[in-house]
Design a protein around this motif. Sequence first.
Motif, PDB file in Angstrom:
ATOM      1  N   LEU A 171      26.392   1.461  -2.105  1.00 41.97           N
ATOM      2  CA  LEU A 171      25.521   2.557  -1.722  1.00 41.97           C
ATOM      3  C   LEU A 171      25.457   3.583  -2.846  1.00 41.97           C
ATOM      4  N   GLN A 210      25.922  10.256   3.162  1.00 44.15           N
ATOM      5  CA  GLN A 210      25.343   9.200   3.987  1.00 44.15           C
ATOM      6  C   GLN A 210      25.333   9.611   5.459  1.00 44.15           C
ATOM      7  N   CYS A 263      21.023   5.501   6.720  1.00 43.72           N
ATOM      8  CA  CYS A 263      21.271   4.083   6.941  1.00 43.72           C
ATOM      9  C   CYS A 263      21.164   3.791   8.434  1.00 43.72           C
ATOM     10  N   GLN A 282      21.348   9.865   2.077  1.00 42.20           N
ATOM     11  CA  GLN A 282      21.013   8.458   2.248  1.00 42.20           C
ATOM     12  C   GLN A 282      21.107   8.143   3.735  1.00 42.20           C
TER      13      GLN A 282
END
Length: 481
Positions: free
Chosen positions: A141, A146, A178, A176
């Motif tokens: 990643l 995240q 996810c 990020q």
Amino acid sequence: MSTYNPPTLQQLALDALLRNDAIDSFDLDHLPTMLFPPLFLEAFNGRHTEILKAMVAAWPFSYLPLGPLLKTNDVEMLQAVLDGIDILLTQTVLPRKLQVLDLRVVHQDFWDAWAEKEDSVCSADVLIKKQVPDYNLGYPLRQCFQVVTNLALFFSLNKHQTCLLQWAQERKDSLQLCCLKMKICDFPLEIIREVFNMFQPKYIEELEINTNQVMYFLSFFGHFLGEMRNLLKFHLHQTHFNFSLMNTVKDVKMCAAQFFSQFSKLNHLQHLYVNGAHFSYDNMKELFRCLKNPLESLSMVFCHLSVSDLKHMSECQRLYQLKHLHFYGVLFSESCFKRLQILLENISETLQTLQIENCRMTDSQLKVLLPTLIHCSQLTLVNFYDNDFSTPVLKDLLQCMANLSKLTVERYPAPLECYNDMGNVVAERFSQVCRELKDILMAKRQHKTLFFATVPCTHCWMRCVYDMKTRLCHCWQERGD
């Protein structure tokens, strides 16, 4: 006589910190690590939003499993946590301790341990040492904060999802997102496009789609499916399918071929579940040709499979390691069963569960499979409900199954002789025949879970079931023989 349980020193300390709606950053800098989770719980449950913001920014672990606490659609508390992330992202001190905010409903044991629940599966001491629960996406990643979640997109965005997406959109350069599990049910395609612009498809591991706009959706979604390089499970459900003047059989075949071609990019797919008639008309060749990874599970529901479809299925080496095979409501032609037998031969050493339900199999069709079924030695579950077998042929099936020592769950249809000319169950005959069938198994081995069942009643939708004793549905009890 009542017993007085004085508060612990820890509880007194937490009460003191929560007495004001705000908390000084100096207090958090000197707060022992072991007090952070219980204080966070108290602040969350007590709706102390300002304290919650400060605690998120100062969180001493690299992982925050928030999902178990967000059991209701509480946008205010989610927003407080996101505001805390904003404070964290503006900090110049690197590296930050908190790296992952998990919004999935996982790792409840983390909070149970800090809450000192008696049934907690791990202790607070263990979590102090471990700090981060077992979390691994399995691929590299980017080095940025995240946010991990699962998404269920049903008809429109709910308030919780809108809050998260609007917040993330404004911070997309420093975050990020996810999404590991995604469900889509008749969701506006233009919003799906926006969602995938934020949640990169390559991180999705499980995908479930329910749509009644099959042609339009498959044409639109194929591109995104091809980007899901880490997809493990894929469920595709069709609500209904209406042909128009433009949707000819040729149109369907072309659309399905384009969609199935994207499967060549799914290098990790292990479980495939398809439901719907758009998988008929000899469309399976492209699917099985494009599979790149051996499947563990294959489920097909209400699919119209041709001889050509079964031929390609039986010859597809990516199916030769199947552990779970499920057909429901699939109407096979007589000539299909030779191909189905070949498939069973190829997977006889790995197959663990076999379900052929509501397929209206006849005696002659079952007889084709019997020589192969006896060699499926790894089977633990079989289900043959809602097929049309006579008592003699069902006895032959049970003779085969009696040799399979690993079977723990067995479901068989009541034979045709248990019904009268009107299609109603004859209770005495049902009980007698099922006892005889059970004895065939018990002569060779002990069974664990064994059922014989009729088709569902057309009035109450309950079955008559025999499992060592007879249980008739209420309608059939009143109707009698």
